[in-house]
Motif scaffolding. Structure first.
Motif, short mmCIF file in Angstrom:
data_model
loop_
_atom_site.label_atom_id
_atom_site.label_comp_id
_atom_site.label_asym_id
_atom_site.label_seq_id
_atom_site.Cartn_x
_atom_site.Cartn_y
_atom_site.Cartn_z
N SER A 148 0.84 -1.20 0.00
CA SER A 148 0.00 0.00 0.00
C SER A 148 0.88 1.25 0.00
O SER A 148 0.90 2.00 0.97
N PRO A 149 1.60 1.49 -1.10
CA PRO A 149 2.43 2.68 -1.17
C PRO A 149 1.56 3.94 -1.25
O PRO A 149 0.46 3.92 -1.79
N THR A 150 2.08 5.03 -0.68
CA THR A 150 1.35 6.29 -0.69
C THR A 150 2.22 7.39 -1.29
O THR A 150 3.44 7.28 -1.34
N VAL A 151 1.56 8.44 -1.74
CA VAL A 151 2.25 9.66 -2.15
C VAL A 151 1.63 10.80 -1.35
O VAL A 151 0.42 10.87 -1.18
N THR A 152 2.49 11.66 -0.83
CA THR A 152 2.07 12.80 -0.03
C THR A 152 2.24 14.06 -0.86
O THR A 152 3.32 14.32 -1.38
N ILE A 153 1.15 14.81 -0.99
CA ILE A 153 1.13 16.00 -1.85
C ILE A 153 1.12 17.25 -0.97
O ILE A 153 0.30 17.36 -0.06
N GLN A 154 2.03 18.18 -1.27
CA GLN A 154 2.03 19.48 -0.61
C GLN A 154 1.61 20.51 -1.64
O GLN A 154 2.20 20.59 -2.73
N ALA A 155 0.57 21.28 -1.30
CA ALA A 155 0.03 22.26 -2.25
C ALA A 155 -0.56 23.43 -1.48
O ALA A 155 -0.69 23.40 -0.26
N ASN A 156 -0.95 24.46 -2.22
CA ASN A 156 -1.59 25.63 -1.60
C ASN A 156 -3.08 25.36 -1.41
O ASN A 156 -3.95 26.03 -1.95
#
Length: 181
Positions: free
Chosen positions: A142-150
């Motif tokens: 269960s790989p994840t990606v973490t998104i940083q955005a405005n």
């Protein structure tokens, strides 16, 4: 004479240890009392704001974008070890400002993300493409990606999930090593 000197030394050592232990114990008692006071305050709903806390202003809706993903979890099912899975997470910016993704991090080296690099205008669509390489992996993944955005909140997560079947070509038995002839 030897025994009386030995007993004097043992008595002195015992006194030194007793004093050291009582000094350490008093410091522990102070910490325990401090923690009990904090617990008491929390129980009475008298939350104390730490001195290091910063005042946080709510985000102005005119300055942030808003993700509206079609899906945030992709189930790739069962695959064989070594296969590569790719999925494109599409989103629409439902905010009032252009949505800007500043960074995306994968949870492991087996996952690599790509994304819309240009600002996504309100009402427009963007994407986050996630590629999962199952080489060297087996079992439930269960790989994840973490998104940083405005956006508000500023961090969002997308997840792949599925099961990787162990490759039949890989032996779990230890190698015999080089053979001398």
């Amino acid at each position: 004479m030897k025994y009386s000197n030995l007993s004097v030394w043992l008595l002195g050592l015992t006194l030194i240890m007793a004093v050291a232990c009582s000094e350490k114990g008093s410091g522990d008692n102070d910490k325990i009392q401090e923690l009990e006071q904090k617990i008491s305050q929390l129980e009475q709903n008298q939350v104390v704001t730490p001195s290091s806390a910063q005042n946080v202003q709510p985000a102005d809706p005119a300055t942030v974008g808003a993700f509206a993903f079609e899906d945030e979890i992709f189930d790739f099912g069962a695959i064989n070890e070594g296969e590569v899975v790719e999925h494109i997470f599409k989103f629409k910016n439902e905010g009032q400002a252009p949505l800007i993704i500043s960074n995306i991090q994968a949870s492991c080296g087996c996952t690599s993300p790509e994304w819309s690099k240009t600002p996504v205008k309100p009402g427009d669509e963007g994407f986050v493409k996630v590629v999962f390489n199952s080489r060297g992996k087996s079992g439930v993944q269960s790989p994840t990606v973490t998104i940083q955005a405005n956006t508000n909140p500023s961090v969002s997560r997308l997840r792949l999930k599925g099961e990787v079947n162990r490759s039949t070509g890989t032996s779990t038995a230890p190698s015999a090593g080089p053979v001398k002839r």
